[in-house]
Design an enzyme around this catalytic site. Structure first.
Site, mmCIF file in Angstrom:
data_model
loop_
_atom_site.group_PDB
_atom_site.id
_atom_site.type_symbol
_atom_site.label_atom_id
_atom_site.label_comp_id
_atom_site.label_asym_id
_atom_site.label_seq_id
_atom_site.Cartn_x
_atom_site.Cartn_y
_atom_site.Cartn_z
ATOM 1 N N TYR A 17 6.757 9.052 24.708
ATOM 2 C CA TYR A 17 5.674 9.490 23.833
ATOM 3 C C TYR A 17 4.965 10.709 24.449
ATOM 4 C CZ TYR A 17 1.124 9.242 21.501
ATOM 5 O OH TYR A 17 -0.016 9.542 20.820
ATOM 6 N N ARG B 45 -18.177 -7.130 28.831
ATOM 7 C CA ARG B 45 -17.126 -6.326 29.464
ATOM 8 C C ARG B 45 -16.208 -7.160 30.351
ATOM 9 N NH1 ARG B 45 -17.988 -3.601 33.855
ATOM 10 N NH2 ARG B 45 -20.177 -3.173 33.353
ATOM 11 N N LYS C 57 0.304 0.709 16.403
ATOM 12 C CA LYS C 57 1.491 0.895 15.587
ATOM 13 C C LYS C 57 1.873 -0.422 14.895
ATOM 14 C CE LYS C 57 0.993 4.879 17.549
ATOM 15 N NZ LYS C 57 1.679 5.299 18.761
ATOM 16 N N ASP D 7 7.825 0.632 27.624
ATOM 17 C CA ASP D 7 6.996 0.833 26.438
ATOM 18 C C ASP D 7 7.767 0.234 25.269
ATOM 19 O OD1 ASP D 7 5.745 1.826 24.112
ATOM 20 O OD2 ASP D 7 4.897 3.512 25.232
HETATM 21 C C1 LIG Z 1 1.260 5.909 20.000
HETATM 22 C C2 LIG Z 1 2.035 5.611 21.226
HETATM 23 C C3 LIG Z 1 1.409 5.484 22.469
HETATM 24 C C4 LIG Z 1 -0.063 5.731 22.651
HETATM 25 O O1 LIG Z 1 -0.827 4.724 22.041
HETATM 26 P P1 LIG Z 1 -2.320 4.972 21.459
HETATM 27 O O2 LIG Z 1 -2.650 3.652 20.842
HETATM 28 O O3 LIG Z 1 -2.242 6.110 20.498
HETATM 29 O O4 LIG Z 1 -3.189 5.295 22.627
HETATM 30 C C5 LIG Z 1 2.191 5.139 23.558
HETATM 31 N N1 LIG Z 1 3.521 4.943 23.443
HETATM 32 C C6 LIG Z 1 4.154 5.063 22.261
HETATM 33 C C7 LIG Z 1 5.637 4.830 22.188
HETATM 34 C C8 LIG Z 1 3.446 5.400 21.107
HETATM 35 O O5 LIG Z 1 4.094 5.537 19.945
#
Ligand SMILES: *Cc1c(COP(=O)(O)O)cnc(C)c1O
Length: 395
Positions: free
Chosen positions: A117, A64, A207, A182
């Protein structure tokens, strides 16, 4: 390494600098949860350092605290983002949560620009973590930032309508408050937020970075001090990325530039054709004539990206019919995979957003979001056009 390198070269070699000395070609996967400790005093010092977010000493001590396979992926992401360091987590939401905890935002104030998101919106709007939140817009940030503002949060391009926000103007308006971007939609191939003054660049690595729809992960690129604070939170809360997931992510990076370039070309072509389609009322993509009002393409973002949104005439029923009629394109949430996905923001990814707030951002019942993959755009168009016709005539 010497001299500037093309991003296409950088993605291939990032995070692999130690492999030759190790005598291996592919990054090894270290699945150890614990490590043999021959010298107690050294181990005590190592543990102390790691628990406070510092760099590993002679031993990682415990799984961890540090993992070499994860650290190699983190080195790669940092290099691609033009950031000193990066810290990886078990999901994008775990990464965002860690930034909120590490920055003091959970006991302070956050200024956030909608739309974001749905999960991020929900995490902030629910005040689950204790942050006091002001929802703002780029032109109001200057007045909405307070002395207690721990961070300003923005997505550009935004999810789901692909609005672009001028990061340098935002950073200036935020003043002393650090800006969290983000960067999931743009990827470091198209945009490197730290170069425009952002403090953190956060990814849902689920993604484009993972890119094949088989890993859930998150990562944050930032300076060394913020990275140490994030690692400390990660050690304390345990929101880890597993070594196997890190190895899969690292394996995906060499094709990141090629994937993004191919998918973006497909998205641009589909956006053009959708805009001419009789069953479509509007299309949102930075490549469209109205998609980049501040002229950020080329200056901040190298290309329009691979995600677009459009509205089907006929509202919710028509949108549901289109989603149900595609054959090649998968009706599914998420984005950034090699295959094309279509989804309904109001019913799925942004379901948890307050109705009024969602309407204000421009998401309508007929809005669909398309994450374009690397298939031949002609095949995608044939599928999309047939689904739109079926929905249109089905009434
Ligand atoms: C999918 C997404 C998230 C969240 O990410 P996870 O891996 O599903 O926890 C945050 N910001 C954006 C823009 C996303 O598309």
């Amino acid at each position: 390494m010497t001299g500037p390198r093309s991003i296409r070269t950088a993605v291939v070699h990032a995070g692999r600098g130690d492999l030759r000395a190790l005598g291996v070609h592919a990054p090894p996967i270290d699945r150890s949860t614990t490590y043999p400790l021959d010298d107690l005093d050294q181990a005590t010092a190592d543990l102390e350092t790691l628990a406070h977010g510092g760099e590993p000493g002679a031993s990682p001590v415990y799984g961890r605290l540090h993992n070499p396979t994860v650290a190699r992926f983190e080195r790669a992401v940092a290099d691609l983002e033009g950031a000193p360091e990066s810290v990886a987590f078990g999901s994008g939401m775990a990464a965002l949560t860690a930034v909120l905890l590490a920055s003091g935002a959970t006991t302070g104030h956050v200024a956030a620009i909608r739309p974001v998101y749905g999960g991020t919106d929900h995490l902030l709007a629910s005040e689950l973590l204790g942050s006091r939140v002001t929802w703002t817009t780029p032109d109001k940030v200057e007045v909405d930032v307070e002395p207690e503002t721990a961070l300003v949060l923005v997505e550009t391009p935004s999810n789901p309508l692909l609005d672009l926000v001028d990061l340098e103007a935002l950073v200036a308006a935020a003043g002393d408050a650090p800006v969290l971007v983000d960067n999931t939609f743009a990827t470091p191939i198209l945009q490197q937020p730290l170069r425009h003054g952002a403090a953190w660049s956060v990814h849902s690595a689920t993604k484009f970075l993972g890119g094949h729809g088989d890993v859930v992960a998150g990562v944050v690129a930032c300076d060394a001090e913020r990275a140490a604070a994030l690692r400390r939170v990660r050690v304390a809360t345990g929101a880890l990325l597993t070594p196997d997931a890190a190895a899969l992510l690292h394996r995906s990076l060499p094709t990141l530039a090629l994937r993004v370039e191919a998918a973006q070309a497909g998205a641009t072509e589909l956006a053009t054709r959708l805009a001419r389609h009789p069953a479509v009322t509007w299309v949102r993509h930075p490549s469209r004539p109205d998609g980049d009002p501040d002229g950020l393409l080329g200056r901040q973002q190298a290309g329009p990206g691979a995600v677009l949104a459009f509205e089907v005439a006929g509202g919710h029923r028509a949108a549901a019919a289109v989603m149900g009629a595609t054959q090649l394109i998968t009706p599914a949430v998420s984005l950034g995979a090699t295959d094309t996905l279509i989804q309904h923001p109001a019913g799925l990814t942004h379901r948890v957003v307050e109705e009024q707030a969602l309407a204000e951002t421009g998401v309508t019942p007929g809005t669909l979001r398309l994450s374009v993959g690397i298939e031949d755009p002609e095949d995608l168009w044939a599928d999309l056009d047939a689904a739109l016709r079926a929905a249109h005539h089905g009434g």
